[in-house]
Scaffold this motif. Structure first.
Motif, PDB file in Angstrom:
ATOM      1  N   SER A 103       0.751  -1.120  -0.328  1.00 46.43           N
ATOM      2  CA  SER A 103      -0.167   0.174  -0.353  1.00 46.43           C
ATOM      3  C   SER A 103       0.614   1.051  -0.110  1.00 46.43           C
ATOM      4  O   SER A 103       1.689   1.748   0.714  1.00 46.43           O
ATOM      5  CB  SER A 103      -1.138  -0.027   1.653  1.00 46.43           C
ATOM      6  OG  SER A 103      -1.933  -0.826   0.735  1.00 46.43           O
ATOM      7  N   PHE A 104       0.868   2.117  -0.735  1.00 48.72           N
ATOM      8  CA  PHE A 104       1.108   3.609  -0.668  1.00 48.72           C
ATOM      9  C   PHE A 104      -0.114   4.653  -1.252  1.00 48.72           C
ATOM     10  O   PHE A 104      -0.906   4.249  -0.725  1.00 48.72           O
ATOM     11  CB  PHE A 104       2.545   3.449  -1.606  1.00 48.72           C
ATOM     12  CG  PHE A 104       1.903   3.702  -3.562  1.00 48.72           C
ATOM     13  CD1 PHE A 104       2.127   5.243  -3.748  1.00 48.72           C
ATOM     14  CD2 PHE A 104       1.432   3.235  -4.333  1.00 48.72           C
ATOM     15  CE1 PHE A 104       1.737   5.469  -5.359  1.00 48.72           C
ATOM     16  CE2 PHE A 104       0.508   2.870  -5.471  1.00 48.72           C
ATOM     17  CZ  PHE A 104       1.212   4.512  -5.995  1.00 48.72           C
ATOM     18  N   LEU A 105       0.624   5.542  -0.451  1.00 43.93           N
ATOM     19  CA  LEU A 105      -0.568   6.931  -1.012  1.00 43.93           C
ATOM     20  C   LEU A 105      -0.009   7.756  -2.144  1.00 43.93           C
ATOM     21  O   LEU A 105       0.576   7.978  -2.650  1.00 43.93           O
ATOM     22  CB  LEU A 105       0.146   7.974   0.168  1.00 43.93           C
ATOM     23  CG  LEU A 105      -0.357   7.689   1.591  1.00 43.93           C
ATOM     24  CD1 LEU A 105       0.278   8.684   2.914  1.00 43.93           C
ATOM     25  CD2 LEU A 105      -2.087   7.237   2.167  1.00 43.93           C
ATOM     26  N   ARG A 122      -5.290   9.503  -2.626  1.00 44.31           N
ATOM     27  CA  ARG A 122      -5.449   8.230  -1.561  1.00 44.31           C
ATOM     28  C   ARG A 122      -4.104   7.013  -1.240  1.00 44.31           C
ATOM     29  O   ARG A 122      -3.309   6.911  -2.159  1.00 44.31           O
ATOM     30  CB  ARG A 122      -6.794   7.872  -2.062  1.00 44.31           C
ATOM     31  CG  ARG A 122      -6.630   7.594  -3.842  1.00 44.31           C
ATOM     32  CD  ARG A 122      -5.807   8.515  -4.669  1.00 44.31           C
ATOM     33  NE  ARG A 122      -5.889   8.061  -6.084  1.00 44.31           N
ATOM     34  CZ  ARG A 122      -5.097   9.382  -7.309  1.00 44.31           C
ATOM     35  NH1 ARG A 122      -5.186   9.793  -7.128  1.00 44.31           N
ATOM     36  NH2 ARG A 122      -4.806   8.280  -8.510  1.00 44.31           N
ATOM     37  N   GLU A 123      -4.986   5.823  -0.092  1.00 45.05           N
ATOM     38  CA  GLU A 123      -4.414   4.673  -0.018  1.00 45.05           C
ATOM     39  C   GLU A 123      -4.556   3.865  -1.278  1.00 45.05           C
ATOM     40  O   GLU A 123      -5.678   2.946  -1.314  1.00 45.05           O
ATOM     41  CB  GLU A 123      -4.408   4.015   0.619  1.00 45.05           C
ATOM     42  CG  GLU A 123      -3.897   3.238   1.296  1.00 45.05           C
ATOM     43  CD  GLU A 123      -3.356   2.671   3.178  1.00 45.05           C
ATOM     44  OE1 GLU A 123      -2.987   1.802   3.134  1.00 45.05           O
ATOM     45  OE2 GLU A 123      -4.665   3.114   3.806  1.00 45.05           O
ATOM     46  N   GLU A 157       8.018   8.252   0.144  1.00 47.13           N
ATOM     47  CA  GLU A 157       6.271   8.692   0.379  1.00 47.13           C
ATOM     48  C   GLU A 157       5.625  10.053   0.555  1.00 47.13           C
ATOM     49  O   GLU A 157       6.737  11.252   1.069  1.00 47.13           O
ATOM     50  CB  GLU A 157       5.730   8.311   2.252  1.00 47.13           C
ATOM     51  CG  GLU A 157       4.039   8.320   2.109  1.00 47.13           C
ATOM     52  CD  GLU A 157       3.298   7.499   3.691  1.00 47.13           C
ATOM     53  OE1 GLU A 157       2.929   8.505   4.318  1.00 47.13           O
ATOM     54  OE2 GLU A 157       3.205   7.100   3.749  1.00 47.13           O
ATOM     55  N   GLN A 158       5.037  11.010  -0.763  1.00 52.72           N
ATOM     56  CA  GLN A 158       4.692  11.587  -0.529  1.00 52.72           C
ATOM     57  C   GLN A 158       5.807  12.966  -1.384  1.00 52.72           C
ATOM     58  O   GLN A 158       5.677  13.775  -0.681  1.00 52.72           O
ATOM     59  CB  GLN A 158       3.226  11.979   0.258  1.00 52.72           C
ATOM     60  CG  GLN A 158       2.233  11.730   0.334  1.00 52.72           C
ATOM     61  CD  GLN A 158       1.345  12.124  -0.883  1.00 52.72           C
ATOM     62  OE1 GLN A 158       1.020  13.169  -0.896  1.00 52.72           O
ATOM     63  NE2 GLN A 158       1.251  10.687  -1.916  1.00 52.72           N
TER      64      GLN A 158
END
Length: 304
Positions: A49-51, A69-70, A191-192
């Motif tokens: 899972s990732f953003l 969103r995930e 992440e992001q």
């Protein structure tokens, strides 16, 4: 696709120019194919899972980058680099495949890269005159009949349509990545972050990807065009040039209202003053039959 990112095929073909003899083209094809690696190599990623997406100040809301969103991505494999000119030459030599640019007889090229004679005969795009429809431009002749790709064997293949990319992928037993797979891979475990290496565009003042340098579009301070597929350091997953260099076809479509294919990653034509789509979450759309001097692709595959 926004004007800086690229025009789209109009159907208006400029006057034809003499093309190299068949024997000369065959010799070039064999020379390019000889420079390709013997084996296809993809890197396996565990998924997870990732953003996905972005809502930061760099994001284009109209492009559907947000909301964040995930997203869960199953395990998959992806190529460390975009498909090269040499690798595409192997495919063409083995199958006799003709790209859409060759079938249509033209493709779109940055005007600043054309010879005076080719530019005289080319047709500038109505909305982005720095793009020209050039008769005879294709993956072997990136700037038209008076050019060749012999010195770009390890550069990404360009002037390829969605059909061309899918045909090559099918031939090697692979596929194009989904948008979620592409973005998961591009982020390299971060992440992001807007870039595959983190938050800063040029860490320590050092370029980490190929984009347009100088004043866009008429004042470049370095050559406009592609670099080798393994130029610049890889991201955390070992993947090269996930942003910049060439846009990459995916299997996704832009939106429910816009069924055009989605491309990811930005290109050597991106510039902050017009198009900051050289980011991990950035995306745009282009018609499936369009071929451009800054669009290529990389392969993906399922894993058990």
């Amino acid at each position: 696709m926004s004007a800086c990112c690229g025009a789209q095929r109009s159907g208006n073909t400029p006057p034809a120019r003499p093309v190299p003899a068949a024997a000369q083209q065959a010799s070039q094809l064999e020379t390019l194919a000889a420079r390709a690696p013997e084996q296809l190599r993809l890197l396996g990623l565990a998924g997870g899972s990732f953003l996905m997406g972005s809502e930061d100040e760099l994001a284009y809301r109209a492009d559907g980058e947000g909301p964040v969103r995930e997203v869960a991505v199953p395990p998959f494999a992806i190529a460390a680099t975009a498909v090269t000119v040499a690798e595409f030459a192997v495919f063409v030599l083995a199958t006799g495949y003709r790209s859409d640019a060759e079938v249509h007889g033209d493709s779109l090229v940055f005007a600043g890269n054309l010879s005076n004679e080719t530019r005289r005969l080319a047709t500038p795009d109505e909305h982005a005159p720095w793009w020209c429809t050039v008769a005879g431009a294709n993956w072997q002749r990136p700037e038209g009949p008076d050019s060749d790709a012999l010195k770009r064997a390890n550069h990404p293949v360009t002037h390829v349509s969605l059909r061309d990319a899918r045909s090559y992928a099918q031939w090697v037993g692979a596929r194009l990545p989904s948008e979620a797979e592409w973005e998961f891979a591009a982020r390299g475990g971060l992440e992001q972050q807007p870039y595959p290496w983190g938050a800063e565009f040029e860490p320590g003042g050092q370029a980490r990807m190929k984009t347009f340098a100088g004043e866009f579009p008429h004042g470049p301070t370095s050559p406009v065009g592609t670099v080798e597929v393994a130029a610049y350091p890889p991201n955390g997953f070992g993947l090269y040039n996930m942003t910049g260099n060439v846009w990459e076809w995916t299997s996704g479509t832009f939106s429910a209202e816009d069924p055009r294919p989605a491309v990811r990653g930005g290109s050597h034509m991106c510039h902050a003053s017009y198009c900051r789509r050289y980011r991990t979450s950035a995306r745009t759309a282009v018609t499936a039959e369009t071929s451009l001097a800054h669009t290529g692709f990389r392969l993906a595959a399922d894993v058990s």
